[in-house]
Each structure stands twice: as C-alpha cells, then as structure tokens.
Design an enzyme around this catalytic site. Structure first.
Site, PDB file in Angstrom:
ATOM      1  N   ASP A   1      -6.622 -23.110  12.149  1.00  0.00           N
ATOM      2  CA  ASP A   1      -7.592 -24.196  12.237  1.00  0.00           C
ATOM      3  C   ASP A   1      -8.956 -23.580  12.506  1.00  0.00           C
ATOM      4  O   ASP A   1      -9.063 -22.597  13.242  1.00  0.00           O
ATOM      5  CB  ASP A   1      -7.230 -25.168  13.357  1.00  0.00           C
ATOM      6  CG  ASP A   1      -8.091 -26.415  13.329  1.00  0.00           C
ATOM      7  OD1 ASP A   1      -8.264 -26.993  12.235  1.00  0.00           O
ATOM      8  OD2 ASP A   1      -8.596 -26.815  14.390  1.00  0.00           O
ATOM      9  N   THR A   2      -9.982 -24.139  11.890  1.00  0.00           N
ATOM     10  CA  THR A   2     -11.350 -23.622  12.021  1.00  0.00           C
ATOM     11  C   THR A   2     -12.303 -24.781  12.263  1.00  0.00           C
ATOM     12  O   THR A   2     -12.158 -25.844  11.659  1.00  0.00           O
ATOM     13  CB  THR A   2     -11.767 -22.872  10.738  1.00  0.00           C
ATOM     14  OG1 THR A   2     -10.852 -21.800  10.506  1.00  0.00           O
ATOM     15  CG2 THR A   2     -13.172 -22.302  10.858  1.00  0.00           C
TER      16      THR A   2
END
Length: 187
Positions: free
Chosen positions: A69-70
């Site tokens: 996840d970013t």
C-alpha cells in the site's frame, strides 16, 4: 528467489516486478483500504498491506504473497487516490512547489508456514512550482485517478518532480531495493 503472488491490481507494481526479473502472478485483494486520522501514515500503509496479503494468502497458502500500500503525506494530511479530477487538482495545488513524503507498506506472507515479514519505506519528494495551466496539462496527460497523490512519478519526465530523497521506485509504488533484501531473507 521465490515466486510471488502480487495482491494488487496496480499496473505500476506489475511493471516494477517484471522489470526487476521477478516471477509472479497477480491476484488483486478484495479488501477495503483504511485511512483513519488517528493512524500515522506508516501505520496506515502497513495495515493495508497486511490486509491485502493475508486476504490473498487464504487462497494461496503455499505461495509467497506480496501485499503493498502506498500513500502521500503532506502537512498532516493523507493523499490517497483522488476520487475525481477536482480532488486531483486540489491535491496537486497543495503539493505544488513543496515537499512531501511517500509512504509504502509491504507485507510478505506464506500462510502454510505462518510466516510474515512487514516493512515500510518513506521517500521525500520535492515538486517544482508549476502554473495552474501546467498542472492541468499534467493531469490531462497522466490520468491521475488511480495514483496516490494524483501524480505519476514513472511518467514525470522532469516536469513536476524536482528531486527525490530515497527510493524512486517507492514513489512509483513499490520500494524495489528494500523488497529485494526482504525477499532474499524470506525463505
């Protein structure tokens, strides 16, 4: 190097893994990402990466599952993927001519061995100051609605990003240097 199952539909993550020679398949995780205000950016990306990896690992217990996840953090705010072009414009207006951080959480899981390794990466990104017209042209060119922070580092061509402190691939969506070290130790 073990074969990976990427728990993401991100075309950028697929490209990065392919460019770096990983053998992998893609099984997008059907989970709701969270971003509560009482979590730090690091906690948010790690939580979401773990959720994605564990969701896919339930069906792929004998394989090494990669959840990622970013997000973009700026001035106490979290910028994920914009809901629409108005939100994309607002995000780039806020980031224009300033610096921000890109956080990625990464989780490797092998369910059959009850093995997990998580880590996070943070990169500082400095933007050039662009006019409103230049920002609009940029957004029209990169199609920002599936990109955290409403920009595309991999397609930037030097027009928006002035410099990066840390992992450039992290800004794209997957810190490849740290991933290589983690995968090498994840046996």
């Amino acid at each position: 190097m073990p074969r990976l199952v990427l728990a993401s539909a991100s075309p950028r993550r697929r490209s990065l893994l392919a460019e770096h020679g990983y053998d992998f398949s893609v099984v997008p995780a059907d989970v709701e990402e969270i971003s509560p205000a009482y979590f730090s950016p690091r906690e948010i990306v790690l939580w979401n990466a773990r959720s994605k990896a564990h969701f896919v690992a339930r069906q792929h217990a004998d394989e090494t599952v990669l959840g990622v996840d970013t997000l973009v953090a700026f001035d106490g705010r979290i910028f994920g993927k914009p809901r629409d072009m108005n939100e994309a414009v607002a995000m780039l207006d806020a980031l224009n001519g300033r610096s921000h951080e890109v956080f990625s959480g990464v989780c490797l899981v092998r369910g059959s061995r009850r093995k997990e390794h998580t880590f996070s990466e943070v990169t500082r990104v400095h933007f050039r100051q662009l006019s409103r017209v230049q920002l609009r042209h940029y957004l029209d060119r990169i199609h920002p609605l599936d990109k955290a922070g409403a920009y595309a580092a991999q397609d930037d061509q030097g027009e928006l990003i002035e410099r990066v402190e840390g992992s450039f691939t992290n800004v794209i969506g997957l810190p490849m240097e740290a991933l290589a070290a983690a995968v090498a130790q994840f046996r």
